[in-house]
Write a protein that holds these residues in place. Structure first.
Motif, short mmCIF file in Angstrom:
data_model
loop_
_atom_site.label_atom_id
_atom_site.label_comp_id
_atom_site.label_asym_id
_atom_site.label_seq_id
_atom_site.Cartn_x
_atom_site.Cartn_y
_atom_site.Cartn_z
N LEU A 162 21.68 -5.72 5.92
CA LEU A 162 23.02 -5.54 5.37
C LEU A 162 22.97 -4.96 3.96
O LEU A 162 23.79 -4.12 3.59
CB LEU A 162 23.76 -6.88 5.35
CG LEU A 162 24.26 -7.43 6.68
CD1 LEU A 162 25.05 -8.71 6.46
CD2 LEU A 162 25.12 -6.41 7.40
N CYS A 163 22.02 -5.43 3.15
CA CYS A 163 21.89 -4.92 1.77
C CYS A 163 21.57 -3.42 1.79
O CYS A 163 22.08 -2.66 0.95
CB CYS A 163 20.80 -5.68 1.03
SG CYS A 163 21.25 -7.39 0.63
N GLU A 164 20.73 -3.00 2.73
CA GLU A 164 20.44 -1.57 2.86
C GLU A 164 21.69 -0.81 3.28
O GLU A 164 21.97 0.28 2.76
CB GLU A 164 19.32 -1.37 3.89
CG GLU A 164 17.96 -1.87 3.43
CD GLU A 164 16.90 -1.73 4.51
OE1 GLU A 164 17.23 -1.21 5.61
OE2 GLU A 164 15.75 -2.12 4.26
N ASN A 165 22.44 -1.37 4.23
CA ASN A 165 23.66 -0.72 4.69
C ASN A 165 24.68 -0.55 3.57
O ASN A 165 25.45 0.42 3.55
CB ASN A 165 24.29 -1.51 5.84
CG ASN A 165 23.48 -1.43 7.12
OD1 ASN A 165 22.52 -0.68 7.20
ND2 ASN A 165 23.87 -2.21 8.12
N GLY A 183 14.02 11.98 18.15
CA GLY A 183 15.04 11.34 17.32
C GLY A 183 14.66 11.22 15.87
O GLY A 183 13.70 11.81 15.39
N ASN A 184 15.47 10.41 15.17
CA ASN A 184 15.30 10.14 13.76
C ASN A 184 15.43 8.63 13.56
O ASN A 184 16.41 8.04 13.99
CB ASN A 184 16.37 10.88 12.95
CG ASN A 184 16.29 10.63 11.46
OD1 ASN A 184 16.47 9.50 11.00
ND2 ASN A 184 16.04 11.67 10.69
N GLY A 185 14.40 8.03 12.96
CA GLY A 185 14.39 6.58 12.79
C GLY A 185 15.36 6.06 11.75
O GLY A 185 15.52 4.86 11.59
N GLU A 186 16.04 6.98 11.03
CA GLU A 186 17.02 6.63 9.99
C GLU A 186 16.41 5.76 8.89
O GLU A 186 17.10 4.98 8.24
CB GLU A 186 18.25 5.95 10.61
CG GLU A 186 19.00 6.88 11.55
CD GLU A 186 20.27 6.27 12.11
OE1 GLU A 186 20.63 5.16 11.70
OE2 GLU A 186 20.90 6.91 12.96
N THR A 187 15.10 5.89 8.69
CA THR A 187 14.48 5.23 7.56
C THR A 187 14.64 6.12 6.33
O THR A 187 15.03 7.28 6.45
CB THR A 187 12.98 5.00 7.82
OG1 THR A 187 12.32 6.27 7.97
CG2 THR A 187 12.75 4.18 9.08
N GLY A 188 14.31 5.60 5.17
CA GLY A 188 14.43 6.38 3.94
C GLY A 188 13.57 7.62 3.94
O GLY A 188 13.91 8.63 3.33
N PHE A 189 12.45 7.56 4.67
CA PHE A 189 11.58 8.73 4.73
C PHE A 189 12.17 9.80 5.65
O PHE A 189 12.10 10.99 5.36
CB PHE A 189 10.19 8.35 5.23
CG PHE A 189 9.29 9.54 5.49
CD1 PHE A 189 8.76 10.27 4.44
CD2 PHE A 189 9.00 9.94 6.78
CE1 PHE A 189 7.95 11.38 4.67
CE2 PHE A 189 8.19 11.04 7.02
CZ PHE A 189 7.67 11.76 5.96
N GLU A 190 12.75 9.39 6.77
CA GLU A 190 13.22 10.34 7.76
C GLU A 190 14.65 10.83 7.51
O GLU A 190 15.07 11.84 8.04
CB GLU A 190 13.15 9.73 9.16
CG GLU A 190 11.72 9.50 9.63
CD GLU A 190 11.65 9.01 11.06
OE1 GLU A 190 12.71 8.73 11.66
OE2 GLU A 190 10.53 8.90 11.59
N GLN A 191 15.43 10.07 6.71
CA GLN A 191 16.81 10.46 6.45
C GLN A 191 17.22 9.98 5.06
O GLN A 191 17.22 8.80 4.78
CB GLN A 191 17.72 9.85 7.51
CG GLN A 191 19.17 10.26 7.38
CD GLN A 191 19.92 10.15 8.68
OE1 GLN A 191 19.63 10.86 9.61
NE2 GLN A 191 20.87 9.24 8.77
N ASN A 192 17.55 10.94 4.19
CA ASN A 192 17.94 10.60 2.82
C ASN A 192 18.85 11.69 2.28
O ASN A 192 19.30 12.55 3.03
CB ASN A 192 16.68 10.43 1.95
CG ASN A 192 15.73 11.60 2.07
OD1 ASN A 192 16.08 12.72 1.72
ND2 ASN A 192 14.53 11.36 2.58
N SER A 193 19.13 11.68 0.98
CA SER A 193 20.08 12.63 0.41
C SER A 193 19.50 14.03 0.22
O SER A 193 20.21 14.95 -0.17
CB SER A 193 20.59 12.10 -0.94
OG SER A 193 19.52 11.94 -1.86
#
Length: 208
Positions: free
Chosen positions: A182-185, A101-111
């Motif tokens: 929430l702020c991250e979302n 999977g992908n942890g959807e953190t900034g390192f694993e998923q970004n622009s």
């Protein structure tokens, strides 16, 4: 809430809005385009454990948060029932656990990119056959690629229902952690999805 709203207004209302757009790094489309990327690395761990990790660098997936295609794939890869990768590897006494999977953190998923990883916890016997273990994982992924997404939506709807149940019956979290989440979302999702965008599946799009 009235008191909190008053404090927030007092503290933050004087901060100017410069009207600047959110920075985008979408033009950096191949961050891992190096000769070193397609290689096998052996790392000696501190504690006694055998683990095989296979990692893919994919195009950014942030815009597909309502579909969550990587979550769909990780569900299939991480399945433990009959016919699964882990079931086969356990019969061979090669593996104890498997996660994908992908942890959807900034390192694993970004622009710029998204990372998808499959990690297998190996037995001593599995460590001696890690090439075969990797081959089995690639065979399974190839099979998923050939078959394509589930045409009847059964698997996707099953995942959707489970995630919805977990969302509705989740334990209360620490307020500070919840506000931070929430702020991250708010930086990632549309306004109507601030509360649910990181957890729920909304749309079935097999082409994605």
């Amino acid at each position: 809430l009235d008191t909190l709203e008053k404090w927030v207004t007092e503290i933050f209302s004087e901060i100017p809005n410069n009207g600047l757009p959110k920075p985008s790094f979408g033009h950096l489309t191949q961050p891992f385009d190096t000769p070193e990327f397609h290689k096998l690395y052996r790392v000696v761990p501190v504690r006694k454990v055998h683990s095989l990790s296979i990692t893919w660098a994919l195009p950014p997936q942030e815009q597909y948060y309502r579909v969550k295609p990587l979550h769909y794939i990780s569900w299939l890869v991480g399945h433990e029932g009959k016919g699964s990768v882990l079931s086969f590897l356990r019969k061979k006494c090669w593996a104890l656990a498997l996660y994908g999977g992908n942890g959807e953190t900034g390192f694993e998923q970004n622009s710029t990119y998204s990372i998808f990883s499959i990690s297998v916890t190996l037995t001593d016997e599995g460590y001696r056959h890690f090439y075969e273990v990797a081959h089995v994982v690639f065979q399974y992924v190839k099979m998923l690629q050939k078959r394509g997404p589930d045409k009847r939506q059964v698997i996707w709807e099953e995942i959707q229902k489970i995630e919805a149940n977990e969302f509705h019956y989740q334990e209360q979290t620490d307020p500070v952690d919840y506000v931070e989440s929430l702020c991250e979302n708010m930086q990632l999702f549309q306004k109507e999805d601030f509360l649910t965008g990181d957890q729920l599946l909304f749309e079935y799009k097999p082409e994605v």
